[in-house]
Each structure stands twice: as structure tokens, then as C-alpha cells.
Motif scaffolding. Sequence first.
Motif, PDB file in Angstrom:
ATOM      1  N   GLY A  47       0.814  -1.216   0.000  1.00  0.00           N
ATOM      2  CA  GLY A  47       0.000   0.000   0.000  1.00  0.00           C
ATOM      3  C   GLY A  47       0.844   1.261   0.000  1.00  0.00           C
ATOM      4  N   PRO A  48       0.247   2.347  -0.448  1.00  0.00           N
ATOM      5  CA  PRO A  48       0.999   3.596  -0.529  1.00  0.00           C
ATOM      6  C   PRO A  48       1.356   4.138   0.849  1.00  0.00           C
ATOM      7  CG  PRO A  48      -1.316   3.985  -0.962  1.00  0.00           C
ATOM      8  CD  PRO A  48      -1.138   2.500  -0.852  1.00  0.00           C
ATOM      9  N   VAL A  49       2.436   4.885   0.883  1.00  0.00           N
ATOM     10  CA  VAL A  49       2.848   5.577   2.111  1.00  0.00           C
ATOM     11  C   VAL A  49       1.950   6.793   2.274  1.00  0.00           C
ATOM     12  CG1 VAL A  49       4.718   6.866   3.201  1.00  0.00           C
ATOM     13  CG2 VAL A  49       5.225   4.802   1.885  1.00  0.00           C
ATOM     14  N   ARG A  50       1.443   6.996   3.466  1.00  0.00           N
ATOM     15  CA  ARG A  50       0.636   8.178   3.777  1.00  0.00           C
ATOM     16  C   ARG A  50       1.407   9.052   4.761  1.00  0.00           C
ATOM     17  NH1 ARG A  50      -3.002   9.136   0.097  1.00  0.00           N
ATOM     18  NH2 ARG A  50      -4.010   7.212  -0.525  1.00  0.00           N
ATOM     19  N   LEU A  51       1.441  10.325   4.483  1.00  0.00           N
ATOM     20  CA  LEU A  51       2.087  11.271   5.384  1.00  0.00           C
ATOM     21  C   LEU A  51       1.162  11.559   6.557  1.00  0.00           C
ATOM     22  CD1 LEU A  51       3.605  13.681   2.715  1.00  0.00           C
ATOM     23  CD2 LEU A  51       4.682  11.720   3.843  1.00  0.00           C
ATOM     24  N   ALA A  52       1.672  12.250   7.571  1.00  0.00           N
ATOM     25  CA  ALA A  52       0.895  12.528   8.774  1.00  0.00           C
ATOM     26  C   ALA A  52      -0.402  13.272   8.468  1.00  0.00           C
ATOM     27  CB  ALA A  52       1.732  13.324   9.774  1.00  0.00           C
ATOM     28  N   ASP A  53      -0.398  14.095   7.433  1.00  0.00           N
ATOM     29  CA  ASP A  53      -1.608  14.850   7.085  1.00  0.00           C
ATOM     30  C   ASP A  53      -2.564  14.056   6.186  1.00  0.00           C
ATOM     31  OD1 ASP A  53      -0.371  14.856   4.626  1.00  0.00           O
ATOM     32  OD2 ASP A  53      -0.214  17.037   4.464  1.00  0.00           O
ATOM     33  N   GLY A  54      -2.224  12.788   5.902  1.00  0.00           N
ATOM     34  CA  GLY A  54      -3.075  11.940   5.090  1.00  0.00           C
ATOM     35  C   GLY A  54      -2.804  11.993   3.600  1.00  0.00           C
ATOM     36  N   SER A  55      -1.925  12.859   3.186  1.00  0.00           N
ATOM     37  CA  SER A  55      -1.616  12.968   1.759  1.00  0.00           C
ATOM     38  C   SER A  55      -0.682  11.838   1.335  1.00  0.00           C
ATOM     39  CB  SER A  55      -0.983  14.330   1.447  1.00  0.00           C
ATOM     40  OG  SER A  55       0.256  14.466   2.110  1.00  0.00           O
ATOM     41  N   GLY A  57       2.451   9.838   0.112  1.00  0.00           N
ATOM     42  CA  GLY A  57       3.867  10.106   0.322  1.00  0.00           C
ATOM     43  C   GLY A  57       4.784   9.256  -0.531  1.00  0.00           C
ATOM     44  N   GLY A  58       4.227   8.461  -1.408  1.00  0.00           N
ATOM     45  CA  GLY A  58       5.070   7.637  -2.265  1.00  0.00           C
ATOM     46  C   GLY A  58       4.702   6.172  -2.180  1.00  0.00           C
ATOM     47  N   ARG A  59       5.594   5.343  -2.716  1.00  0.00           N
ATOM     48  CA  ARG A  59       5.350   3.906  -2.752  1.00  0.00           C
ATOM     49  C   ARG A  59       6.176   3.204  -1.677  1.00  0.00           C
ATOM     50  NH1 ARG A  59       6.219   2.063  -8.770  1.00  0.00           N
ATOM     51  NH2 ARG A  59       8.314   2.664  -8.239  1.00  0.00           N
ATOM     52  N   ARG A  60       5.680   2.033  -1.275  1.00  0.00           N
ATOM     53  CA  ARG A  60       6.374   1.247  -0.255  1.00  0.00           C
ATOM     54  C   ARG A  60       6.582  -0.160  -0.799  1.00  0.00           C
ATOM     55  NH1 ARG A  60       3.697   0.991   5.507  1.00  0.00           N
ATOM     56  NH2 ARG A  60       2.407   2.328   4.251  1.00  0.00           N
ATOM     57  N   PHE A  61       7.803  -0.670  -0.597  1.00  0.00           N
ATOM     58  CA  PHE A  61       8.146  -2.026  -1.005  1.00  0.00           C
ATOM     59  C   PHE A  61       8.600  -2.797   0.226  1.00  0.00           C
ATOM     60  CE2 PHE A  61       8.393   0.336  -4.889  1.00  0.00           C
ATOM     61  CZ  PHE A  61       8.048  -0.552  -5.884  1.00  0.00           C
ATOM     62  N   VAL A  62       8.181  -4.053   0.319  1.00  0.00           N
ATOM     63  CA  VAL A  62       8.611  -4.918   1.416  1.00  0.00           C
ATOM     64  C   VAL A  62       9.331  -6.126   0.836  1.00  0.00           C
ATOM     65  CG1 VAL A  62       6.779  -4.193   2.991  1.00  0.00           C
ATOM     66  CG2 VAL A  62       6.411  -6.156   1.518  1.00  0.00           C
ATOM     67  N   LEU A  63      10.316  -6.607   1.580  1.00  0.00           N
ATOM     68  CA  LEU A  63      11.072  -7.775   1.142  1.00  0.00           C
ATOM     69  C   LEU A  63      10.153  -8.983   1.068  1.00  0.00           C
ATOM     70  CD1 LEU A  63      13.868  -8.952   0.431  1.00  0.00           C
ATOM     71  CD2 LEU A  63      14.144  -9.459   2.861  1.00  0.00           C
ATOM     72  N   ALA A  64      10.057  -9.563  -0.119  1.00  0.00           N
ATOM     73  CA  ALA A  64       9.191 -10.720  -0.328  1.00  0.00           C
ATOM     74  C   ALA A  64       9.987 -12.022  -0.351  1.00  0.00           C
ATOM     75  CB  ALA A  64       8.409 -10.567  -1.632  1.00  0.00           C
ATOM     76  N   GLU A  65      11.239 -11.934  -0.821  1.00  0.00           N
ATOM     77  CA  GLU A  65      12.017 -13.161  -1.003  1.00  0.00           C
ATOM     78  C   GLU A  65      13.474 -12.816  -1.280  1.00  0.00           C
ATOM     79  OE1 GLU A  65      11.887 -16.991  -4.045  1.00  0.00           O
ATOM     80  OE2 GLU A  65      10.908 -15.136  -4.644  1.00  0.00           O
ATOM     81  N   VAL A  66      14.347 -13.712  -0.866  1.00  0.00           N
ATOM     82  CA  VAL A  66      15.752 -13.643  -1.258  1.00  0.00           C
ATOM     83  C   VAL A  66      16.023 -14.874  -2.113  1.00  0.00           C
ATOM     84  CG1 VAL A  66      18.145 -13.667  -0.491  1.00  0.00           C
ATOM     85  CG2 VAL A  66      16.440 -12.380   0.802  1.00  0.00           C
ATOM     86  N   ILE A  67      16.444 -14.633  -3.339  1.00  0.00           N
ATOM     87  CA  ILE A  67      16.771 -15.721  -4.259  1.00  0.00           C
ATOM     88  C   ILE A  67      18.282 -15.855  -4.278  1.00  0.00           C
ATOM     89  CG2 ILE A  67      16.737 -16.491  -6.660  1.00  0.00           C
ATOM     90  CD1 ILE A  67      14.136 -14.838  -6.981  1.00  0.00           C
ATOM     91  N   ASP A  68      18.771 -17.014  -3.899  1.00  0.00           N
ATOM     92  CA  ASP A  68      20.214 -17.279  -3.896  1.00  0.00           C
ATOM     93  C   ASP A  68      20.491 -18.403  -4.889  1.00  0.00           C
ATOM     94  OD1 ASP A  68      22.877 -17.782  -3.464  1.00  0.00           O
ATOM     95  OD2 ASP A  68      22.689 -18.034  -1.295  1.00  0.00           O
ATOM     96  N   LEU A  69      20.938 -18.019  -6.067  1.00  0.00           N
ATOM     97  CA  LEU A  69      21.196 -19.020  -7.102  1.00  0.00           C
ATOM     98  C   LEU A  69      22.442 -19.844  -6.837  1.00  0.00           C
ATOM     99  CD1 LEU A  69      20.019 -16.994 -10.187  1.00  0.00           C
ATOM    100  CD2 LEU A  69      18.907 -18.945  -9.128  1.00  0.00           C
ATOM    101  N   GLY A  70      23.134 -19.561  -5.744  1.00  0.00           N
ATOM    102  CA  GLY A  70      24.242 -20.399  -5.317  1.00  0.00           C
ATOM    103  C   GLY A  70      23.758 -21.655  -4.612  1.00  0.00           C
ATOM    104  N   GLN A  71      22.475 -21.668  -4.239  1.00  0.00           N
ATOM    105  CA  GLN A  71      21.887 -22.833  -3.568  1.00  0.00           C
ATOM    106  C   GLN A  71      21.523 -23.894  -4.610  1.00  0.00           C
ATOM    107  OE1 GLN A  71      21.479 -23.308  -0.212  1.00  0.00           O
ATOM    108  NE2 GLN A  71      22.644 -21.410  -0.017  1.00  0.00           N
ATOM    109  N   PRO A  72      21.859 -25.135  -4.349  1.00  0.00           N
ATOM    110  CA  PRO A  72      21.519 -26.207  -5.295  1.00  0.00           C
ATOM    111  C   PRO A  72      20.018 -26.262  -5.558  1.00  0.00           C
ATOM    112  CG  PRO A  72      22.973 -27.026  -3.559  1.00  0.00           C
ATOM    113  CD  PRO A  72      22.569 -25.638  -3.161  1.00  0.00           C
ATOM    114  N   GLY A  73      19.654 -26.364  -6.828  1.00  0.00           N
ATOM    115  CA  GLY A  73      18.262 -26.513  -7.216  1.00  0.00           C
ATOM    116  C   GLY A  73      17.466 -25.221  -7.304  1.00  0.00           C
ATOM    117  N   GLU A  74      18.055 -24.108  -6.927  1.00  0.00           N
ATOM    118  CA  GLU A  74      17.306 -22.846  -6.910  1.00  0.00           C
ATOM    119  C   GLU A  74      16.884 -22.411  -8.321  1.00  0.00           C
ATOM    120  OE1 GLU A  74      15.693 -19.526  -4.612  1.00  0.00           O
ATOM    121  OE2 GLU A  74      16.062 -21.647  -4.340  1.00  0.00           O
TER     122      GLU A  74
END
Length: 93
Positions: A47-55, A57-74
Motif C-alpha cells: 500500500g501507498p505511504v501516507r504522510l501525517a496529514d493523510g496525503s 507520500g510515495g510507494r512502499r516495497f517490502v522484502l518478499a524473497e531472497v533468491i540465492d542461485l548459489g543454492q543447489p536446485g534454486e
Amino acid sequence: MAGEWQVRFDGGHQQRYLADRGAVLRYVLAVAPRAASRRFEVFAETGPVRLADGSPGGRRFVLAEVIDLGQPGEADRLRAELEALGAGRAESR
């Protein structure tokens, strides 16, 4: 998760914004052989970032996954997920 995705790699020095999960998987598999690191951090837009006044404030990204291609089978796991995503799209047509 809806919205855009962000992939960070090479210790955070490189980042790309992609439209969907399938694009993330295709990008990681294509870039990995030339990347300085085999680790990719995948973030999903929430969801979007909201500033204190409700306007907006931009976009928000959260870590969903770490892909490590050094791992066998990844890489195989990513290819299988990509294939399943493609099959799901074909069924919905």
C-alpha cells in the motif's frame, strides 16, 4: 501481491522495477550468469505511504524473497515456478 516488483542485486548497486512475478523470474534467470553476485533480493509493492496529514507520500516495497542461485536446485525451482505461472495464464484464457 499486486503492484510492481523490485529486484536488487550486486550488493544493492543494481535494481530494477518489474511488472509482475513472471517478469522477476525471467529477469533473474537471464541476468544471473553475468551478475557479480548470485543473490537477488525481491521486493513487492504494498500500500501507498501516507504522510501525517493523510496525503500520499510515495510507494512502499517490502522484502518478499531472497533468491540465492548459489543454492543447489534454486534455478530449477524458479524455472518450475515460471512454467507454472505460464500454465496458469493459459488456463485463464
